[in-house]
Design an enzyme around this catalytic site. Structure first.
Site, mmCIF file in Angstrom:
data_model
loop_
_atom_site.group_PDB
_atom_site.id
_atom_site.type_symbol
_atom_site.label_atom_id
_atom_site.label_comp_id
_atom_site.label_asym_id
_atom_site.label_seq_id
_atom_site.Cartn_x
_atom_site.Cartn_y
_atom_site.Cartn_z
ATOM 1 N N GLN A 229 25.070 24.625 1.024
ATOM 2 C CA GLN A 229 23.788 23.959 0.772
ATOM 3 C C GLN A 229 22.786 24.964 0.191
ATOM 4 O O GLN A 229 22.553 26.030 0.763
ATOM 5 C CB GLN A 229 23.259 23.374 2.096
ATOM 6 C CG GLN A 229 22.015 22.534 1.954
ATOM 7 C CD GLN A 229 22.235 21.231 1.175
ATOM 8 O OE1 GLN A 229 23.233 20.536 1.373
ATOM 9 N NE2 GLN A 229 21.333 20.927 0.271
ATOM 10 N N ASP B 7 30.726 20.569 -5.541
ATOM 11 C CA ASP B 7 29.382 20.466 -6.133
ATOM 12 C C ASP B 7 29.444 20.696 -7.647
ATOM 13 O O ASP B 7 28.469 20.435 -8.355
ATOM 14 C CB ASP B 7 28.467 21.552 -5.523
ATOM 15 C CG ASP B 7 27.384 20.955 -4.649
ATOM 16 O OD1 ASP B 7 27.136 19.739 -4.761
ATOM 17 O OD2 ASP B 7 26.781 21.710 -3.859
ATOM 18 N N LYS C 79 24.984 13.930 4.638
ATOM 19 C CA LYS C 79 26.338 14.153 4.107
ATOM 20 C C LYS C 79 27.375 13.979 5.217
ATOM 21 O O LYS C 79 28.419 13.364 5.027
ATOM 22 C CB LYS C 79 26.442 15.563 3.489
ATOM 23 C CG LYS C 79 25.727 15.660 2.158
ATOM 24 C CD LYS C 79 25.549 17.085 1.673
ATOM 25 C CE LYS C 79 24.664 17.093 0.420
ATOM 26 N NZ LYS C 79 24.244 18.424 -0.002
#
Ligand code: NDP
Length: 282
Positions: free
Chosen positions: A96, A119, A52
């Site tokens: 994460q 997200d 990322k």
């Protein structure tokens, strides 16, 4: 002849489009900012976070990675999120997953400012997506739809079968496909007649994490197969959920693993970050 959907190539095309968007935003004095928070030492998560960071840099997104020890407390993590919620230079916040067991992941997700929830896990954003008023689209399902669209696979009116009902892939993908006019069946580990249901699909999506689950007899002739699974086979090779070698020739088009859905997920995260930056202007 079967068409192999090249997720890597499509992701590269999108990367170039996103670079131009970042340049255009730069002219308005905005640099999209993304913070990725990683708690603990999970090796797969470390690889995802590194990827990322790399892709963000390539696109011109200002990315920060916060690496925290596994012993980080709920309060410490919440304090860090609150800090980034208030930081005007940061448009996207990603924690994460999975988080260590001592941390309540639901509380953490709920704390992220929904406008920065790139997200698309926050209940407000999930709800908005559900009613067809999405602020962001969740990355993996959005990547799948993008792959289909750019491969000229229409979803309206199609029978789509999704194997897997997780909050990250199966469920949101089902909602997005319903909103686009597909007829959707979602299967799980308790589903009876999985074989017959899958074999009725015009578009079959598998997101189970079970290598080889989808075999040739479960796939309709000339259908479209999307393999989301990421598994290791007995030799340690990366494979999907689909018995690719035997299924491939039967399909109209299919996504490989690796090089299918995977590269799209990160690109959709970048797209959401840029969108969050654009939204911050209004
Ligand atoms: P989860 O483990 O959260 O969900 C798996 C789902 O598959 C569950 O709904 C489960 O059913 C179902 N399932 C498991 N076994 C069977 C079976 N034998 N028959 C039918 N259904 C079954 O996984 P995720 O959704 O998070 O991920 C799925 C896969 O996709 C993983 O391999 C993951 O690594 C990969 N992935 C890939 C991404 C990418 O970018 N390419 C992104 C995200 C995930 P039940 O609910 O009944 O247990």
């Amino acid at each position: 002849m079967t068409k192999i959907i090249d997720g890597k190539k499509i992701a590269e095309e999108i990367r170039e489009e996103l670079k131009s968007e970042v340049l255009a935003l730069g002219e308005k004095g905005i640099v999209p900012g993304l913070v990725v928070i990683l708690v603990g030492e999970d090796s797969a998560s470390q690889v995802y976070v590194r990827n990322k960071e790399r892709v963000a840099k390539e696109i011109g997104i200002n990315s920060e990675v916060v690496r925290l020890p596994a012993e980080t407390s709920q309060e410490e993590l919440e304090k860090i999120i609150s800090k980034y919620n208030a930081d005007e230079k940061i448009h996207g916040i990603l924690v994460q997953l999975p988080l260590p067991n001592n941390i309540d992941a639901k509380r953490i997700i709920n704390l992220i400012d929904p406008k920065k929830d790139v997200d698309c896990f926050h209940p407000e954003n999930v709800g908005r997506m559900m009613i067809g008023d999405a602020r962001f689209l969740p990355c993996t399902p959005a990547g799948i739809l993008e792959l289909l669209e750019r491969s000229e696979v229409a979803v309206e009116g199609k029978n789509v079968v999704i194997v897997g009902r997780s909050n990250i892939v199966g469920k949101p993908l089902a909602v997005m496909l319903i909103n686009l006019g597909a007829t959707v069946t979602v299967c799980n580990s308790k589903t009876k007649n999985l074989k017959e249901i899958c074999a009725s699909a015009d578009i079959l999506v598998s997101a189970t994490g079970r290598a080889g689950l989808i075999c040739e007899e479960m796939v309709k002739q000339d259908s479209v197969v999307v393999d989301v699974g990421i598994n290791r086979d007995a030799e340690g090779k990366l494979v999907g959920d689909v018995d690719y070698i035997h299924v491939c020739d039967k399909t109209h088009c299919i996504t490989p693993v690796p090089g299918g859905v995977g590269p799209m997920t990160i690109m959709m995260l970048m797209r959401n970050t840029i969108l969050a930056a654009k939204n911050s202007l209004s």
